[in-house]
Design a protein around this motif. Structure first.
Motif, PDB file in Angstrom:
ATOM      1  N   SER A 133      12.039  -8.521   8.771  1.00 32.11           N
ATOM      2  CA  SER A 133      12.192  -7.065   8.720  1.00 32.11           C
ATOM      3  C   SER A 133      13.648  -6.635   8.634  1.00 32.11           C
ATOM      4  O   SER A 133      13.947  -5.522   8.199  1.00 32.11           O
ATOM      5  CB  SER A 133      11.528  -6.429   9.946  1.00 32.11           C
ATOM      6  OG  SER A 133      10.159  -6.762  10.007  1.00 32.11           O
ATOM      7  N   GLY A 134      14.551  -7.518   9.063  1.00 29.61           N
ATOM      8  CA  GLY A 134      15.975  -7.197   9.014  1.00 29.61           C
ATOM      9  C   GLY A 134      16.683  -7.653   7.759  1.00 29.61           C
ATOM     10  O   GLY A 134      17.893  -7.458   7.620  1.00 29.61           O
ATOM     11  N   ASN A 135      15.948  -8.278   6.815  1.00 31.61           N
ATOM     12  CA  ASN A 135      16.557  -8.600   5.523  1.00 31.61           C
ATOM     13  C   ASN A 135      16.966  -7.311   4.821  1.00 31.61           C
ATOM     14  O   ASN A 135      16.257  -6.301   4.918  1.00 31.61           O
ATOM     15  CB  ASN A 135      15.574  -9.359   4.637  1.00 31.61           C
ATOM     16  CG  ASN A 135      15.494 -10.842   4.958  1.00 31.61           C
ATOM     17  OD1 ASN A 135      14.426 -11.377   5.182  1.00 31.61           O
ATOM     18  ND2 ASN A 135      16.629 -11.502   4.992  1.00 31.61           N
ATOM     19  N   VAL A 136      18.085  -7.342   4.110  1.00 25.16           N
ATOM     20  CA  VAL A 136      18.562  -6.139   3.438  1.00 25.16           C
ATOM     21  C   VAL A 136      18.478  -6.298   1.926  1.00 25.16           C
ATOM     22  O   VAL A 136      18.568  -7.406   1.403  1.00 25.16           O
ATOM     23  CB  VAL A 136      20.008  -5.782   3.852  1.00 25.16           C
ATOM     24  CG1 VAL A 136      20.085  -5.485   5.334  1.00 25.16           C
ATOM     25  CG2 VAL A 136      20.984  -6.888   3.478  1.00 25.16           C
ATOM     26  N   MET A 137      18.301  -5.179   1.257  1.00 27.52           N
ATOM     27  CA  MET A 137      18.259  -5.157  -0.204  1.00 27.52           C
ATOM     28  C   MET A 137      18.800  -3.820  -0.693  1.00 27.52           C
ATOM     29  O   MET A 137      19.003  -2.889   0.097  1.00 27.52           O
ATOM     30  CB  MET A 137      16.835  -5.360  -0.717  1.00 27.52           C
ATOM     31  CG  MET A 137      15.855  -4.290  -0.266  1.00 27.52           C
ATOM     32  SD  MET A 137      14.292  -4.256  -1.206  1.00 27.52           S
ATOM     33  CE  MET A 137      13.596  -5.853  -0.887  1.00 27.52           C
ATOM     34  N   ASP A 138      19.027  -3.719  -1.981  1.00 29.14           N
ATOM     35  CA  ASP A 138      19.444  -2.471  -2.609  1.00 29.14           C
ATOM     36  C   ASP A 138      18.225  -1.781  -3.206  1.00 29.14           C
ATOM     37  O   ASP A 138      17.353  -2.438  -3.795  1.00 29.14           O
ATOM     38  CB  ASP A 138      20.466  -2.726  -3.713  1.00 29.14           C
ATOM     39  CG  ASP A 138      21.764  -3.320  -3.197  1.00 29.14           C
ATOM     40  OD1 ASP A 138      21.965  -3.336  -1.967  1.00 29.14           O
ATOM     41  OD2 ASP A 138      22.579  -3.778  -4.020  1.00 29.14           O
ATOM     42  N   SER A 192      10.924   9.379  -6.605  1.00 30.42           N
ATOM     43  CA  SER A 192      10.666   8.222  -7.462  1.00 30.42           C
ATOM     44  C   SER A 192      11.594   7.122  -6.980  1.00 30.42           C
ATOM     45  O   SER A 192      12.819   7.245  -7.083  1.00 30.42           O
ATOM     46  CB  SER A 192      10.955   8.567  -8.927  1.00 30.42           C
ATOM     47  OG  SER A 192      10.073   9.584  -9.383  1.00 30.42           O
ATOM     48  N   ILE A 193      11.004   6.072  -6.417  1.00 33.48           N
ATOM     49  CA  ILE A 193      11.802   5.057  -5.738  1.00 33.48           C
ATOM     50  C   ILE A 193      11.562   3.687  -6.360  1.00 33.48           C
ATOM     51  O   ILE A 193      10.434   3.357  -6.745  1.00 33.48           O
ATOM     52  CB  ILE A 193      11.482   5.051  -4.222  1.00 33.48           C
ATOM     53  CG1 ILE A 193      12.475   4.176  -3.451  1.00 33.48           C
ATOM     54  CG2 ILE A 193      10.053   4.646  -3.949  1.00 33.48           C
ATOM     55  CD1 ILE A 193      12.427   4.389  -1.939  1.00 33.48           C
ATOM     56  N   ILE A 194      12.627   2.916  -6.488  1.00 34.86           N
ATOM     57  CA  ILE A 194      12.544   1.558  -7.007  1.00 34.86           C
ATOM     58  C   ILE A 194      12.926   0.597  -5.886  1.00 34.86           C
ATOM     59  O   ILE A 194      14.028   0.673  -5.338  1.00 34.86           O
ATOM     60  CB  ILE A 194      13.481   1.357  -8.214  1.00 34.86           C
ATOM     61  CG1 ILE A 194      13.029   2.240  -9.377  1.00 34.86           C
ATOM     62  CG2 ILE A 194      13.496  -0.117  -8.641  1.00 34.86           C
ATOM     63  CD1 ILE A 194      13.947   2.163 -10.584  1.00 34.86           C
ATOM     64  N   PHE A 246       0.826  -1.211   0.000  1.00 29.87           N
ATOM     65  CA  PHE A 246       0.000   0.000   0.000  1.00 29.87           C
ATOM     66  C   PHE A 246       0.859   1.260   0.000  1.00 29.87           C
ATOM     67  O   PHE A 246       0.580   2.202  -0.753  1.00 29.87           O
ATOM     68  CB  PHE A 246      -0.921   0.004   1.226  1.00 29.87           C
ATOM     69  CG  PHE A 246      -2.256  -0.649   1.004  1.00 29.87           C
ATOM     70  CD1 PHE A 246      -3.419   0.097   1.018  1.00 29.87           C
ATOM     71  CD2 PHE A 246      -2.342  -2.012   0.782  1.00 29.87           C
ATOM     72  CE1 PHE A 246      -4.661  -0.512   0.823  1.00 29.87           C
ATOM     73  CE2 PHE A 246      -3.568  -2.630   0.592  1.00 29.87           C
ATOM     74  CZ  PHE A 246      -4.738  -1.882   0.612  1.00 29.87           C
ATOM     75  N   ILE A 247       1.857   1.314   0.861  1.00 31.83           N
ATOM     76  CA  ILE A 247       2.570   2.579   1.056  1.00 31.83           C
ATOM     77  C   ILE A 247       3.476   2.952  -0.107  1.00 31.83           C
ATOM     78  O   ILE A 247       4.041   4.043  -0.132  1.00 31.83           O
ATOM     79  CB  ILE A 247       3.379   2.605   2.367  1.00 31.83           C
ATOM     80  CG1 ILE A 247       4.507   1.570   2.365  1.00 31.83           C
ATOM     81  CG2 ILE A 247       2.461   2.421   3.567  1.00 31.83           C
ATOM     82  CD1 ILE A 247       5.369   1.632   3.613  1.00 31.83           C
ATOM     83  N   GLU A 248       3.588   2.059  -1.084  1.00 27.93           N
ATOM     84  CA  GLU A 248       4.328   2.437  -2.291  1.00 27.93           C
ATOM     85  C   GLU A 248       3.481   3.297  -3.227  1.00 27.93           C
ATOM     86  O   GLU A 248       3.979   3.767  -4.255  1.00 27.93           O
ATOM     87  CB  GLU A 248       4.849   1.190  -3.010  1.00 27.93           C
ATOM     88  CG  GLU A 248       6.000   0.516  -2.261  1.00 27.93           C
ATOM     89  CD  GLU A 248       6.574  -0.677  -2.990  1.00 27.93           C
ATOM     90  OE1 GLU A 248       6.506  -0.701  -4.231  1.00 27.93           O
ATOM     91  OE2 GLU A 248       7.105  -1.588  -2.320  1.00 27.93           O
ATOM     92  N   CYS A 249       2.198   3.523  -2.884  1.00 28.47           N
ATOM     93  CA  CYS A 249       1.363   4.466  -3.649  1.00 28.47           C
ATOM     94  C   CYS A 249       1.861   5.875  -3.364  1.00 28.47           C
ATOM     95  O   CYS A 249       1.773   6.349  -2.228  1.00 28.47           O
ATOM     96  CB  CYS A 249      -0.103   4.342  -3.250  1.00 28.47           C
ATOM     97  SG  CYS A 249      -0.847   2.766  -3.661  1.00 28.47           S
ATOM     98  N   ARG A 250       2.373   6.542  -4.354  1.00 29.01           N
ATOM     99  CA  ARG A 250       3.039   7.815  -4.129  1.00 29.01           C
ATOM    100  C   ARG A 250       2.053   8.958  -3.854  1.00 29.01           C
ATOM    101  O   ARG A 250       2.425   9.980  -3.284  1.00 29.01           O
ATOM    102  CB  ARG A 250       3.905   8.204  -5.348  1.00 29.01           C
ATOM    103  CG  ARG A 250       4.860   7.128  -5.837  1.00 29.01           C
ATOM    104  CD  ARG A 250       5.635   6.443  -4.722  1.00 29.01           C
ATOM    105  NE  ARG A 250       6.420   7.363  -3.937  1.00 29.01           N
ATOM    106  CZ  ARG A 250       6.838   7.111  -2.717  1.00 29.01           C
ATOM    107  NH1 ARG A 250       6.517   5.984  -2.132  1.00 29.01           N
ATOM    108  NH2 ARG A 250       7.550   7.986  -2.067  1.00 29.01           N
ATOM    109  N   LEU A 251       0.798   8.831  -4.306  1.00 33.40           N
ATOM    110  CA  LEU A 251      -0.156   9.935  -4.163  1.00 33.40           C
ATOM    111  C   LEU A 251      -1.183   9.659  -3.072  1.00 33.40           C
ATOM    112  O   LEU A 251      -2.331  10.080  -3.157  1.00 33.40           O
ATOM    113  CB  LEU A 251      -0.860  10.200  -5.497  1.00 33.40           C
ATOM    114  CG  LEU A 251       0.070  10.614  -6.641  1.00 33.40           C
ATOM    115  CD1 LEU A 251      -0.720  10.837  -7.911  1.00 33.40           C
ATOM    116  CD2 LEU A 251       0.865  11.863  -6.282  1.00 33.40           C
ATOM    117  N   ALA A 252      -0.762   8.942  -2.051  1.00 33.02           N
ATOM    118  CA  ALA A 252      -1.628   8.676  -0.907  1.00 33.02           C
ATOM    119  C   ALA A 252      -0.888   9.080   0.361  1.00 33.02           C
ATOM    120  O   ALA A 252       0.330   9.222   0.364  1.00 33.02           O
ATOM    121  CB  ALA A 252      -2.015   7.195  -0.852  1.00 33.02           C
TER     122      ALA A 252
END
Length: 461
Positions: free
Chosen positions: A374-379, A314-316, A83-89
């Motif tokens: 929650s502690g997994n990491v990514m780029d 703008s996030i990927i 949900f929170i990846e919706c940029r206009l909310a």
């Protein structure tokens, strides 16, 4: 644990949504002022048909005037991130930094039965037990939370207009949320409620868009175990290694761009741009003309939730379904305590082994997105303008910010100071930029030292 506890409740919407949207559909072609058109729209039986006609013709902005607030209750953290990846909310989420989640519960897929349900719950219960042990051992909540699996219950509010809601529902029905039962159930709940307010728009989310080609959809939990769990064992990343920043793109002449933007914004003026005054001003539109792109390496899933709260970027973010689950953060508060470090590391290693085994079962594999921790990491990668960077850095370099996002923001600032010291030498926490601390009673009490530290902060190499 509650079975299928995920709920989406419409708790607020603007009055006269139908009439407002119908008025917006009429105003371009109808005589009369805005108030007259709205008054005539009241109790007009043709409102719904008009909105649908204008919407189908491509003028979707008319439904942006309908605004909804949803209360998301006991949804999984995976759903929260979707949900929170919706940029206009707009979102406000229950904090894992300050709230004990020991008894929050977790999402259990309805179709899991018998041994598969037992195996799923054993995985989740083991992690919650380890989380409680860390809290009892004095580990801060913000570090113990790294053990929470992405099935744990989250609660948050979401406010968005009807057009953005339709985009969200389309992403669930026909996009990257396709095939995820929890999301499908929440979409059904939402549609039933908003259809009563603005009928005819949400009944078939995504109908106006062609179905994506086969193979285009983002993986929805059927990742190959050889890619997600390819490592033989877990590797731990220290806070010093996490959140490293690489500046990928920056304007070659930022000060020239700022001066040009200033002259356009102040036609006929003889005044010269004062960069310091611009940064402190309430409307620094010139800063929006400068855009910067960053690669952020080894950021935790928890850290990403802090990052995405800043909407103007703008996030990927890679799919949780496809990320390598073998890389994991090891916070200093845990590493410095041998007993807690053992509890933490054993839990992570056990979780990795259990999840790797579950992936061998197709019934359990399809829910692999809940096995991420929650502690997994990514780029991740993000592109931000300088005005939003000023806001982000003022908030996140503050000593009260969570340590991971604070480190990321400081490293971003170092890169920026290397790119343009004349401009970004003025960026820093609020006390550094504005000369006072906005935290009130929560102030760190070390403003003088903080200001001196950021005055001496060196650019990255």
């Amino acid at each position: 644990m509650m079975k299928n506890g995920s709920q989406a409740e419409l708790i607020s919407y603007n009055r006269n949504s139908m009439e407002i949207c119908a008025s917006a559909a009429r105003i371009s072609t109808t005589k009369g002022d805005a108030v007259e058109i709205f008054e005539k729209a009241k109790e007009n039986p043709r409102n719904q048909a008009l909105i649908q006609k204008v919407f189908v013709s491509g003028h979707k902005s008319v439904i942006e005037h309908a605004v909804f607030t949803l209360a998301l209750k006991d949804v999984s953290a995976f759903t929260e991130q979707f949900f929170i990846e919706c940029r206009l909310a707009s979102f406000t989420v229950k904090s894992r930094r300050y709230v004990d989640f020991s008894n929050s519960g977790y999402y259990i897929p309805e179709d899991l039965e018998g041994g598969e349900r037992k195996q799923y719950c054993q995985y989740m219960d083991m992690l919650f037990s380890a989380y409680e042990n860390l809290l009892e051992g004095g580990v801060p909540k913000e570090d113990a939370r790294f053990l929470l699996p992405y099935s744990f219950h989250s609660n948050f509010y979401c406010t968005l207009n009807a057009r953005e809601l339709l985009q969200l529902l389309s992403a669930i029905r026909r996009g990257r949320g396709q095939g995820i039962p929890e999301l499908q159930d929440l979409a059904d709940q939402i549609v039933r409620q908003v259809e009563e307010i603005l009928p005819g728009i949400f009944s078939e989310p995504g109908r106006e868009e062609p179905a994506p080609a086969k193979g285009v959809l983002e993986n929805s939990g059927l990742a190959d175990s050889q890619s997600v769990y390819k490592a033989l064992e877990v590797s731990f990343v220290t806070p010093q290694e996490a959140g490293s920043i690489r500046l990928l793109n920056a304007p070659s002449n930022p000060l020239d761009i700022l001066n040009t933007a200033y002259s356009v914004n102040h036609p006929g003026s003889d005044s010269v741009l004062d960069v310091d005054a611009l940064i402190k001003s309430k409307r620094p539109r010139e800063l929006e003309q400068l855009t910067y792109s960053f690669l952020i390496s080894h950021m935790t899933l928890s850290g990403i939730t802090h990052m995405v709260r800043h909407r103007m970027q703008s996030i990927i973010i890679p799919s949780i379904c496809d990320m390598d689950h073998s890389h994991f953060i090891l916070p200093d508060t845990i590493r410095s305590d041998a007993r807690m470090a053992k509890t933490y590391q054993q839990a992570v290693k056990q979780a990795y082994a259990m999840a790797k085994e579950m992936y061998q079962n197709p019934v359990l594999r399809k829910y692999g997105y809940y096995y991420a921790l929650s502690g997994n990491v990514m780029d991740i990668m993000t592109t931000v303008n300088a005005r939003e960077l000023n806001h982000f850095i003022q908030l996140r370099t503050c000593s009260r910010a969570q340590w991971e996002i604070q480190k990321v923001s400081v490293e971003i600032l170092r890169c920026l100071r290397n790119s343009c010291p004349a401009l970004f030498g003025l960026f820093g926490p609020s006390c550094y930029v504005n000369g006072f601390c906005p935290e009130g009673k929560m102030t760190c009490g070390n403003m003088r030292q903080v200001v001196e530290d950021f005055r001496e902060l060196r650019p990255s190499n």
